[in-house]
Write a protein that holds these residues in place. Structure first.
Motif, PDB file in Angstrom:
ATOM      1  N   ASN A  87       7.286   5.156  -4.573  1.00 10.24           N
ATOM      2  CA  ASN A  87       9.355   5.921  -4.379  1.00 10.24           C
ATOM      3  C   ASN A  87       8.831   6.592  -2.761  1.00 10.24           C
ATOM      4  OD1 ASN A  87      10.582   5.801  -6.760  1.00 10.24           O
ATOM      5  ND2 ASN A  87       8.975   7.494  -7.424  1.00 10.24           N
ATOM      6  N   ILE A  88       7.115   6.732  -2.394  1.00 10.64           N
ATOM      7  CA  ILE A  88       7.266   7.439  -0.929  1.00 10.64           C
ATOM      8  C   ILE A  88       7.982   5.948   0.141  1.00 10.64           C
ATOM      9  CG2 ILE A  88       5.226   7.513   0.894  1.00 10.64           C
ATOM     10  CD1 ILE A  88       3.759   7.937  -1.366  1.00 10.64           C
ATOM     11  N   ASN A  89       8.637   6.779   1.040  1.00  2.22           N
ATOM     12  CA  ASN A  89       9.008   5.809   1.989  1.00  2.22           C
ATOM     13  C   ASN A  89       9.039   6.031   3.828  1.00  2.22           C
ATOM     14  OD1 ASN A  89      11.092   8.663   2.661  1.00  2.22           O
ATOM     15  ND2 ASN A  89      12.492   7.555   0.765  1.00  2.22           N
ATOM     16  N   PHE A  90       8.105   7.543   3.699  1.00  2.83           N
ATOM     17  CA  PHE A  90       7.547   8.112   4.677  1.00  2.83           C
ATOM     18  C   PHE A  90       5.939   8.026   4.702  1.00  2.83           C
ATOM     19  CE2 PHE A  90       5.866  11.185   7.306  1.00  2.83           C
ATOM     20  CZ  PHE A  90       6.836  10.840   8.876  1.00  2.83           C
ATOM     21  N   LEU A  91       5.398   7.313   5.536  1.00  4.00           N
ATOM     22  CA  LEU A  91       3.572   7.567   5.878  1.00  4.00           C
ATOM     23  C   LEU A  91       3.133   8.072   7.200  1.00  4.00           C
ATOM     24  CD1 LEU A  91       0.794   7.253   4.177  1.00  4.00           C
ATOM     25  CD2 LEU A  91       1.166   4.845   4.511  1.00  4.00           C
ATOM     26  N   LYS A  92       2.094   8.509   7.359  1.00  4.69           N
ATOM     27  CA  LYS A  92       1.521   8.826   8.697  1.00  4.69           C
ATOM     28  C   LYS A  92       0.164   8.837   8.365  1.00  4.69           C
ATOM     29  CE  LYS A  92       4.786  10.740  11.833  1.00  4.69           C
ATOM     30  NZ  LYS A  92       4.665  12.290  12.680  1.00  4.69           N
ATOM     31  N   LEU A  93      -0.256   8.122   9.032  1.00  3.26           N
ATOM     32  CA  LEU A  93      -1.881   7.449   9.645  1.00  3.26           C
ATOM     33  C   LEU A  93      -2.292   7.753  11.177  1.00  3.26           C
ATOM     34  CD1 LEU A  93      -1.833   4.363   7.231  1.00  3.26           C
ATOM     35  CD2 LEU A  93      -3.095   6.608   5.874  1.00  3.26           C
ATOM     36  N   GLU A  94      -1.929   9.189  11.302  1.00  3.95           N
ATOM     37  CA  GLU A  94      -2.707   9.084  12.888  1.00  3.95           C
ATOM     38  C   GLU A  94      -3.567   9.919  13.089  1.00  3.95           C
ATOM     39  OE1 GLU A  94       0.621  12.045  13.819  1.00  3.95           O
ATOM     40  OE2 GLU A  94       2.033  10.563  14.012  1.00  3.95           O
ATOM     41  N   GLU A  95      -3.875   9.368  13.559  1.00  5.60           N
ATOM     42  CA  GLU A  95      -6.065  10.045  14.256  1.00  5.60           C
ATOM     43  C   GLU A  95      -7.262   9.711  13.388  1.00  5.60           C
ATOM     44  OE1 GLU A  95      -6.001  13.894  16.361  1.00  5.60           O
ATOM     45  OE2 GLU A  95      -4.388  14.332  15.368  1.00  5.60           O
ATOM     46  N   ASN A  96      -6.611   8.173  12.394  1.00  8.80           N
ATOM     47  CA  ASN A  96      -7.159   7.865  11.279  1.00  8.80           C
ATOM     48  C   ASN A  96      -8.205   6.458  11.675  1.00  8.80           C
ATOM     49  OD1 ASN A  96      -4.680   7.764   9.432  1.00  8.80           O
ATOM     50  ND2 ASN A  96      -6.353   9.125   8.518  1.00  8.80           N
ATOM     51  N   LEU A  97      -8.062   6.127  13.285  1.00 10.41           N
ATOM     52  CA  LEU A  97      -9.069   5.439  13.632  1.00 10.41           C
ATOM     53  C   LEU A  97      -9.583   4.090  12.863  1.00 10.41           C
ATOM     54  CD1 LEU A  97     -11.635   7.702  15.763  1.00 10.41           C
ATOM     55  CD2 LEU A  97      -9.624   6.647  16.268  1.00 10.41           C
ATOM     56  N   LEU A  98      -8.294   4.280  11.871  1.00  9.45           N
ATOM     57  CA  LEU A  98      -8.636   2.356  11.044  1.00  9.45           C
ATOM     58  C   LEU A  98      -7.842   1.795  11.721  1.00  9.45           C
ATOM     59  CD1 LEU A  98      -7.184   3.627   8.364  1.00  9.45           C
ATOM     60  CD2 LEU A  98      -9.555   3.697   8.219  1.00  9.45           C
ATOM     61  N   PRO A  99      -8.871   0.746  11.871  1.00 13.97           N
ATOM     62  CA  PRO A  99      -8.373  -1.049  12.257  1.00 13.97           C
ATOM     63  C   PRO A  99      -6.605  -1.085  11.703  1.00 13.97           C
ATOM     64  CG  PRO A  99     -10.480  -1.237  11.203  1.00 13.97           C
ATOM     65  CD  PRO A  99      -9.684   0.002  10.697  1.00 13.97           C
ATOM     66  N   TRP A 100      -6.553  -1.954  12.865  1.00 11.15           N
ATOM     67  CA  TRP A 100      -5.078  -2.438  12.818  1.00 11.15           C
ATOM     68  C   TRP A 100      -5.131  -3.520  11.631  1.00 11.15           C
ATOM     69  CZ3 TRP A 100      -0.442  -0.883  13.675  1.00 11.15           C
ATOM     70  CH2 TRP A 100       1.210  -1.561  13.485  1.00 11.15           C
ATOM     71  N   GLU A 101      -5.914  -4.295  10.806  1.00 18.91           N
ATOM     72  CA  GLU A 101      -5.994  -4.728  10.438  1.00 18.91           C
ATOM     73  C   GLU A 101      -5.763  -3.488   8.384  1.00 18.91           C
ATOM     74  OE1 GLU A 101      -8.884  -7.683   7.499  1.00 18.91           O
ATOM     75  OE2 GLU A 101      -9.728  -7.067   9.344  1.00 18.91           O
ATOM     76  N   ASP A 102      -6.428  -2.799   8.919  1.00 13.20           N
ATOM     77  CA  ASP A 102      -6.590  -2.293   6.961  1.00 13.20           C
ATOM     78  C   ASP A 102      -5.224  -1.406   7.200  1.00 13.20           C
ATOM     79  OD1 ASP A 102      -9.020  -2.759   6.903  1.00 13.20           O
ATOM     80  OD2 ASP A 102      -9.971  -0.271   7.297  1.00 13.20           O
ATOM     81  N   ILE A 103      -4.588  -0.966   8.584  1.00 14.83           N
ATOM     82  CA  ILE A 103      -3.086   0.394   8.538  1.00 14.83           C
ATOM     83  C   ILE A 103      -2.486  -1.174   7.657  1.00 14.83           C
ATOM     84  CG2 ILE A 103      -1.027   0.603  10.006  1.00 14.83           C
ATOM     85  CD1 ILE A 103      -3.525   2.603  10.003  1.00 14.83           C
ATOM     86  N   ALA A 104      -2.664  -1.912   8.633  1.00 12.56           N
ATOM     87  CA  ALA A 104      -1.259  -3.615   7.855  1.00 12.56           C
ATOM     88  C   ALA A 104      -1.813  -3.801   6.387  1.00 12.56           C
ATOM     89  CB  ALA A 104      -1.652  -4.054   8.725  1.00 12.56           C
TER      90      ALA A 104
END
Length: 591
Positions: A240-257
């Motif tokens: 049910n989550i429609n809003f997500l923030k992953l800021e300042e995590n320094l994760l590679p874009w592959e992981d974010i995607a």
């Protein structure tokens, strides 16, 4: 050491978060050390080296993001989710009795030890005013109703869930501890804590069935990989989550995607401050409509070409990056979905009008743009060499993008667009006028909307003269204006005015010479350009039927283009083109 340090372990010292990157000896010293990278890149003294020897690498490129500390130094205690929640929302309140005094009302906050009756239940009065008595026990009871909390913010509380790391989550450890304390939570902020694995976040969310918004900013995960079974469990947890923030995590874009595909209904994603210079080809969840990539290091729009594959993207925030071009050499121009209607490119490094004009091709559905605070608008010049103000840049931007409805948060009305486009057309004419004759075609090709503007407003008359004024001379900065009163043409006033004079100054001069209050004056520059009377239907709408020659009359119905000099601090040269002008003065009695 009780903390059992290892590479990737998250620790906190005096409220400062860090990640263990190295454990061992350091040349020139005795004993063991922990090499840590601080979440705050200004906190440390080096970048993982000592006396020229490199011991570990940091995610952040700052030269002051790391330190060596002794393993015997005790870290801050770690909180579980329930203990962090209770410390934030149900901690013991002070037992003192602070008093708030107001000249009209006095409110006294009092507390009483448990099981000790108050000496009197009579109301306390100050003169004729009754004091309001509020007990801290009542406040504590209200705050302690954690089960009713809908918005939970647990930012920076040193929280971790080591019991679910590895196979712990599969074994179901701690699976009811969150549900028991705040089952109604809709918005949850877990930013800047001590999580190391994505399982820790998932083990919290799966217990909150009503959760719609999740923030996990500033957590430095050492492991976001999941088994196939764990991914299925995550999709149920994040259903049910429609809003997500992953800021300042320094994760590679592959992981974010990859993580976004664990959220079946995700609509809004924030991935700001992750130091991205380019995005890999890994695509985000196709359900995303709102994407924020603020405060990264992206140099061009082609560096985020993978986002063009998102079919439902509507809003793209690229504020505070390093964007200076559409595409780098050898890379084709990206073309985004026509669903992208809003783009924010403010605080970047745009320096050419060609970039602005290309936005219509890159974002074919663009109707809302923010492009302020770019170098392009800091040193604008007209073709005759005079400096242009920020307002000129605003007009020239909206004139170059015909579909815009909002620019820099300001709605664009039809009158503003008319003024901007006619002003832009006159600037193109000036550019041709002051350039060599053989440059004419090249100049016109550099303005993609020129043909459309000529069709709409008529082709401007470019007058060349062998005795043309040097654009850098004083004469080029003076404007000769003939003012006349509309209701009495015998009242005239002629003057040479510096183009830098504000509209307010000109109104004062005209009002003084014509004997009118300045703010009752309405100045209309008669351009001398004739154009179709667009939208003038009076000739036909006042009649029930059509005359035989109505079509012919419609074809020849023309009117002179006029530009109103709007009172304000903008220079008169913003409104009036050329070195001479005729301005009609009308009286607004209501002003």
């Amino acid at each position: 050491m009780s903390t059992n340090p290892y590479t990737g372990k998250r620790l906190s010292y005096d409220g400062r978060l860090c990640t263990v990157r190295y454990q061992g000896e350091v040349q020139g010293t005795k004993g063991e050390w922990l090499g840590v990278e601080w979440d705050d890149p200004t906190r440390g003294k080096h970048a993982g080296e000592h006396q020229g020897a490199k011991y570990f690498d940091c995610l952040h490129p700052s030269p002051t993001s790391a330190s060596f500390i002794r393993p015997t130094r005790p870290p801050d205690p770690t909180h579980s989710f329930p203990s962090a929640l209770k410390s934030k929302y149900a901690s013991d309140l002070p037992t003192s009795s602070p008093t708030f005094e107001d000249p009209d009302v006095q409110i006294v906050f009092t507390t009483s030890p448990k099981n000790v009756p108050t000496p009197s239940t009579r109301p306390i009065k100050f003169g004729c005013k009754v004091a309001e008595e509020v007990g801290f026990d009542k406040i504590r009871k209200q705050l302690a109703q954690l089960s009713e909390l809908r918005v939970v913010i647990l930012d920076g509380l040193g929280m971790a869930r080591p019991e679910v790391r590895g196979d712990g989550w599969v074994e179901g450890r701690g699976e009811d501890d969150v549900r028991e304390v705040c089952p109604k939570t809709v918005e949850l902020d877990l930013s800047r804590n001590l999580f190391e694995e994505w399982r820790e976040v998932a083990s919290i969310c799966e217990q909150l069935e009503k959760l719609k918004s999740l923030r996990v900013d500033g957590n430095r995960f050492r492991d976001t990989t999941l088994s196939e079974a764990e991914e299925d469990r995550c999709r149920r947890a994040f259903a049910n989550i429609n809003f997500l923030k992953l800021e300042e995590n320094l994760l590679p874009w592959e992981d974010i995607a990859r993580l976004t595909h664990l959220f079946p209904t995700l609509a809004s994603l924030g991935a700001s401050s992750n130091l991205y210079t380019a995005l890999s080809s890994h695509t985000l969840n196709m359900t995303i409509t709102d994407l924020t990539l603020e405060d990264n290091l992206i140099p061009s729009l082609s560096a985020i070409d993978s986002l063009a594959k998102l079919p439902n993207l509507q809003r793209l925030i690229l504020k505070s990056n390093k964007i200076s071009e559409i595409s780098s050499s050898g890379v084709s121009m990206p073309v985004f979905s026509s669903t992208v209607a809003e783009v924010d490119l403010s605080f970047n490094e745009l320096s050419a009008w060609s970039f602005v004009e290309a936005l219509a091709l890159v974002f074919p559905g663009l109707i809302s743009l923010r492009v302020s605070h770019n170098p392009l608008y800091e040193s604008l010049q007209a073709p005759d060499g005079r400096a242009l103000a920020a307002d000129d840049g605003y007009m020239l931007t909206l004139a170059r993008l015909g579909n815009l409805k909002t620019l820099n948060h300001s709605p664009i009305n039809p009158k503003e667009r008319l003024n901007a486009e006619s002003y832009y057309l006159s600037m193109i004419a000036k550019e041709v006028q002051f350039a060599p004759e053989n440059m004419r075609e090249q100049i016109l090709k550099s303005h993609p909307r020129y043909a459309w503007l000529c069709e709409e407003y008529g082709e401007p008359d470019v007058q060349r003269s062998a005795n043309a004024i040097n654009p850098n001379s004083l004469a080029a900065r003076l404007l000769r204006v003939r003012f006349y009163l509309a209701k009495d043409k015998s009242k005239r006033y002629e003057a040479e005015i510096p183009m830098s004079c504000t509209a307010y100054t000109v109104l004062g001069m005209v009002g003084k010479h014509l004997g009118i209050k300045p703010m009752e004056c309405k100045l209309l520059w008669e351009t001398g350009d004739w154009m179709p009377a667009k939208g003038r239907l009076v000739a036909f709408d006042d009649y029930e039927g059509e005359s035989e020659d109505s079509e012919g009359e419609a074809n020849v119905d023309r009117m002179m283009r006029e530009v109103e000099v709007v009172p304000g601090t903008r220079s008169i040269g913003t409104w009036i083109d050329g070195s001479e002008a005729s301005v009609r003065v009308e009286i607004d009695s209501w002003a």
